[in-house]
Design an enzyme around this catalytic site. Structure first.
Site, PDB file in Angstrom:
ATOM      1  CD  GLN A  86      51.255  40.410  32.921  1.00 32.57           C
ATOM      2  OE1 GLN A  86      51.533  39.292  33.330  1.00 32.57           O
ATOM      3  NE2 GLN A  86      51.461  40.767  31.668  1.00 32.57           N
ATOM      4  N   GLY A  93      54.507  44.078  25.493  1.00 33.10           N
ATOM      5  CA  GLY A  93      55.699  43.866  26.329  1.00 33.10           C
ATOM      6  C   GLY A  93      55.515  42.834  27.421  1.00 33.10           C
ATOM      7  CB  THR A  94      53.211  40.679  28.751  1.00 29.59           C
ATOM      8  OG1 THR A  94      53.122  39.512  29.591  1.00 29.59           O
ATOM      9  CG2 THR A  94      52.080  40.668  27.748  1.00 29.59           C
ATOM     10  CG  HIS A 125      50.834  40.682  38.663  1.00 29.53           C
ATOM     11  ND1 HIS A 125      51.654  40.296  37.621  1.00 29.53           N
ATOM     12  CD2 HIS A 125      49.731  39.892  38.575  1.00 29.53           C
ATOM     13  CE1 HIS A 125      51.071  39.315  36.938  1.00 29.53           C
ATOM     14  NE2 HIS A 125      49.901  39.061  37.495  1.00 29.53           N
TER      15      HIS A 125
HETATM   16  C1  BJW Z   1      59.741  44.048  25.253  1.00 32.24           C
HETATM   17  C2  BJW Z   1      60.684  45.046  25.426  1.00 32.24           C
HETATM   18  C3  BJW Z   1      60.432  46.288  24.791  1.00 32.24           C
HETATM   19  C4  BJW Z   1      61.340  43.321  26.557  1.00 32.24           C
HETATM   20  N1  BJW Z   1      59.322  46.439  24.064  1.00 32.24           N
HETATM   21  N2  BJW Z   1      58.665  44.206  24.521  1.00 32.24           N
HETATM   22  C5  BJW Z   1      46.613  28.588  34.334  1.00 32.24           C
HETATM   23  C6  BJW Z   1      47.505  27.746  33.712  1.00 32.24           C
HETATM   24  C7  BJW Z   1      48.730  27.464  34.301  1.00 32.24           C
HETATM   25  C8  BJW Z   1      49.099  28.042  35.520  1.00 32.24           C
HETATM   26  C9  BJW Z   1      48.218  28.894  36.121  1.00 32.24           C
HETATM   27  C10 BJW Z   1      47.005  29.148  35.538  1.00 32.24           C
HETATM   28  N3  BJW Z   1      46.350  30.015  36.342  1.00 32.24           N
HETATM   29  C11 BJW Z   1      47.137  30.319  37.398  1.00 32.24           C
HETATM   30  C12 BJW Z   1      48.279  29.637  37.293  1.00 32.24           C
HETATM   31  C13 BJW Z   1      49.406  29.690  38.252  1.00 32.24           C
HETATM   32  C14 BJW Z   1      50.277  30.916  38.076  1.00 32.24           C
HETATM   33  C15 BJW Z   1      50.882  30.953  36.688  1.00 32.24           C
HETATM   34  O1  BJW Z   1      50.503  31.691  35.823  1.00 32.24           O
HETATM   35  N4  BJW Z   1      51.910  30.176  36.472  1.00 32.24           N
HETATM   36  C16 BJW Z   1      52.589  30.189  35.160  1.00 32.24           C
HETATM   37  C17 BJW Z   1      54.060  30.446  35.359  1.00 32.24           C
HETATM   38  C18 BJW Z   1      52.299  28.922  34.444  1.00 32.24           C
HETATM   39  N5  BJW Z   1      49.526  32.142  38.328  1.00 32.24           N
HETATM   40  C19 BJW Z   1      49.337  32.565  39.572  1.00 32.24           C
HETATM   41  O2  BJW Z   1      49.745  31.948  40.546  1.00 32.24           O
HETATM   42  C20 BJW Z   1      48.564  33.858  39.743  1.00 32.24           C
HETATM   43  N6  BJW Z   1      47.539  33.667  40.719  1.00 32.24           N
HETATM   44  C21 BJW Z   1      46.403  33.041  40.439  1.00 32.24           C
HETATM   45  O3  BJW Z   1      46.121  32.697  39.306  1.00 32.24           O
HETATM   46  O4  BJW Z   1      45.593  32.856  41.542  1.00 32.24           O
HETATM   47  C22 BJW Z   1      44.595  31.860  41.439  1.00 32.24           C
HETATM   48  C23 BJW Z   1      45.299  30.512  41.493  1.00 32.24           C
HETATM   49  C24 BJW Z   1      46.219  30.278  42.469  1.00 32.24           C
HETATM   50  C25 BJW Z   1      46.860  29.029  42.513  1.00 32.24           C
HETATM   51  C26 BJW Z   1      46.602  28.060  41.557  1.00 32.24           C
HETATM   52  C27 BJW Z   1      45.695  28.349  40.533  1.00 32.24           C
HETATM   53  C28 BJW Z   1      45.019  29.579  40.518  1.00 32.24           C
HETATM   54  C29 BJW Z   1      49.457  34.941  40.305  1.00 32.24           C
HETATM   55  C30 BJW Z   1      50.504  35.374  39.346  1.00 32.24           C
HETATM   56  C31 BJW Z   1      51.374  36.444  39.986  1.00 32.24           C
HETATM   57  C32 BJW Z   1      52.590  36.795  39.153  1.00 32.24           C
HETATM   58  N7  BJW Z   1      53.428  37.613  39.927  1.00 32.24           N
HETATM   59  C33 BJW Z   1      54.645  38.168  39.342  1.00 32.24           C
HETATM   60  C34 BJW Z   1      55.437  38.875  40.464  1.00 32.24           C
HETATM   61  C35 BJW Z   1      54.781  40.211  40.825  1.00 32.24           C
HETATM   62  C36 BJW Z   1      55.638  41.026  41.715  1.00 32.24           C
HETATM   63  C37 BJW Z   1      56.965  41.346  41.092  1.00 32.24           C
HETATM   64  O5  BJW Z   1      57.038  41.974  40.015  1.00 32.24           O
HETATM   65  O6  BJW Z   1      57.976  40.954  41.698  1.00 32.24           O
HETATM   66  O7  BJW Z   1      54.337  39.096  38.314  1.00 32.24           O
HETATM   67  S1  BJW Z   1      55.628  36.936  38.486  1.00 32.24           S
HETATM   68  C38 BJW Z   1      56.137  38.000  37.181  1.00 32.24           C
HETATM   69  O8  BJW Z   1      55.583  37.583  35.913  1.00 32.24           O
HETATM   70  C39 BJW Z   1      55.518  39.365  37.500  1.00 32.24           C
HETATM   71  C40 BJW Z   1      55.109  39.846  36.148  1.00 32.24           C
HETATM   72  O9  BJW Z   1      54.099  40.818  36.264  1.00 32.24           O
HETATM   73  C41 BJW Z   1      54.631  38.574  35.480  1.00 32.24           C
HETATM   74  C42 BJW Z   1      54.592  38.649  33.980  1.00 32.24           C
HETATM   75  O10 BJW Z   1      55.855  38.932  33.469  1.00 32.24           O
HETATM   76  P1  BJW Z   1      55.974  39.900  32.201  1.00 32.24           P
HETATM   77  O11 BJW Z   1      55.498  41.240  32.559  1.00 32.24           O
HETATM   78  O12 BJW Z   1      55.359  39.265  31.032  1.00 32.24           O
HETATM   79  O13 BJW Z   1      57.575  40.018  32.073  1.00 32.24           O
HETATM   80  P2  BJW Z   1      58.603  39.049  31.367  1.00 32.24           P
HETATM   81  O14 BJW Z   1      59.946  39.410  31.870  1.00 32.24           O
HETATM   82  O15 BJW Z   1      58.195  37.647  31.479  1.00 32.24           O
HETATM   83  O16 BJW Z   1      58.484  39.399  29.825  1.00 32.24           O
HETATM   84  C43 BJW Z   1      58.864  40.644  29.300  1.00 32.24           C
HETATM   85  C44 BJW Z   1      58.506  40.649  27.832  1.00 32.24           C
HETATM   86  O17 BJW Z   1      58.775  41.915  27.310  1.00 32.24           O
HETATM   87  C45 BJW Z   1      59.316  39.628  27.008  1.00 32.24           C
HETATM   88  O18 BJW Z   1      58.416  38.906  26.178  1.00 32.24           O
HETATM   89  C46 BJW Z   1      60.233  40.517  26.155  1.00 32.24           C
HETATM   90  O19 BJW Z   1      60.464  39.985  24.860  1.00 32.24           O
HETATM   91  C47 BJW Z   1      59.430  41.788  26.062  1.00 32.24           C
HETATM   92  N8  BJW Z   1      60.209  43.028  25.915  1.00 32.24           N
HETATM   93  N9  BJW Z   1      61.717  44.623  26.180  1.00 32.24           N
HETATM   94  C48 BJW Z   1      58.493  45.417  23.889  1.00 32.24           C
HETATM   95  N10 BJW Z   1      61.325  47.333  24.884  1.00 32.24           N
END
Ligand code: BJW
Length: 290
Positions: A144, A232-233, A162
């Protein structure tokens, strides 16, 4: 790399050595069977390269780690982003509302990520892929993250769920351009080099579709893997958050590595609590019998 002995960063939790060995055994069985390992990584995997996590972006530790990185002069811009919610910035609506702010934020991140180096967790995943290929199996890495640190650490098969911070597209022609210059882009939104039209980063914002070929590859990996790793997600953003459960439903062995519990933790086979840069090399060492 952040110094985890610094007073404001949390100490490492105790390492669950038996769980490391159980994880390594599951991977060993998969390699012996020439099976497929599927991996999803998130921002935590790059945290120890000095890149703040997405949801921890403005947390004190992340800010501190970012500000300390090379005494980076760009760190002075942190207060500007600290007044904004990253979830609101990472949307088409956020971009429509304030394209200058959003593209300035992505350029700031682009420059930070260009300077960052892969950490031992990235290198361990590249090594895992090499081991899988040597054994005649497969390793499919879905990230991601938009920082390309997996590719820079030597992983060959990296699917960007992403998008990428380094590709920007012309809003009128959709032509994509690689922006690898470490200097600030200077104009926000930046103009396309050939047409002068405004550009946006080729990243996937909330409500936007993921690249269809990446989704197809993920569906295939989820259907064929015998080991699935979630690293790490926070496992809250879909569709990536659903892959582990789908793999578990068809009998894959699921390993999670995270500093904190996530919505996945209760249902996985092994959840390892700690830093990926510490735990992934330990799994590889156990796999190699060292
Ligand atoms: C460590 C650590 C260390 C720290 N070691 N660990 C089904 C159900 C509900 C909602 C939806 C669904 N399907 C789709 C949706 C809508 C939506 C969604 O998911 N919403 C949720 C919030 C509920 N999804 C979308 O819109 C996606 N599109 C899609 O599905 O299209 C079809 C569709 C459209 C419309 C309606 C329905 C379907 C697109 C999602 C795009 C996400 N984009 C982002 C931004 C990317 C650009 C950027 O980076 O700026 O992606 S948002 C952001 O979150 C980014 C990340 O890649 C993503 C995930 O975050 P991640 O990587 O998990 O980071 P963190 O900060 O959240 O967590 C870090 C973790 O690491 C923590 O747990 C720490 O504890 C841990 N950690 N240090 C190990 N050293």
């Amino acid at each position: 790399m952040p110094d985890h002995t610094a007073p404001n960063l949390p100490p490492d939790p105790p390492i669950d050595e038996p769980a490391i060995h159980r994880a390594a055994e599951a991977i060993r069985r998969c390699l012996d069977d020439r099976g497929t390992i599927a991996i999803v990584t998130g921002a935590g995997c790059s945290a120890e390269s000095g890149i703040p996590t997405f949801r921890g972006f403005f947390a004190a530790a992340g800010n501190e780690a970012a500000a300390r990185l090379d005494n980076d002069p760009d760190a002075v811009e942190l207060p500007l982003w600290a007044n904004n919610d990253p979830i609101a910035l990472a949307t088409p609506q956020g971009f429509a509302r304030d394209p200058e702010l959003v593209t300035r934020w992505y350029d700031w991140r682009r420059r930070r990520c260009l300077k960052a180096k892969p950490n031992p967790g990235h290198l361990a995943l590249a090594e895992l892929e090499r081991l899988a290929h040597t054994a005649g199996g497969d390793c499919e890495l879905f990230t991601q993250n938009i920082d390309r640190l997996h590719q820079r650490s030597g992983s060959q098969t990296v699917h960007e769920l992403h998008g990428s911070l380094y590709r920007w597209r012309d809003l009128h022609t959709n032509e994509e351009h690689e922006l690898l210059n470490p200097e600030p882009l200077g104009t926000y939104p930046p103009p396309a080099p050939d047409t002068g039209n405004p550009m946006r980063p080729c990243v996937v914002w909330f409500g936007e579709m993921l690249p269809p070929e990446v989704i197809r590859a993920a569906e295939h990996a989820v259907q064929s893997c015998t080991v699935f790793m979630s690293i790490g997600t926070s496992a809250v953003v879909y569709p990536a958050a659903g892959f582990a459960e789908a793999a578990a439903d068809r009998g894959a062995f699921v390993i999670e590595i995270n500093l904190e519990p996530t919505p996945l933790s209760a249902s996985v086979d092994i959840t390892l609590r700690g830093r990926s840069a510490l735990l992934l090399p330990k799994i590889i060492a156990a796999l190699n019998g060292t």
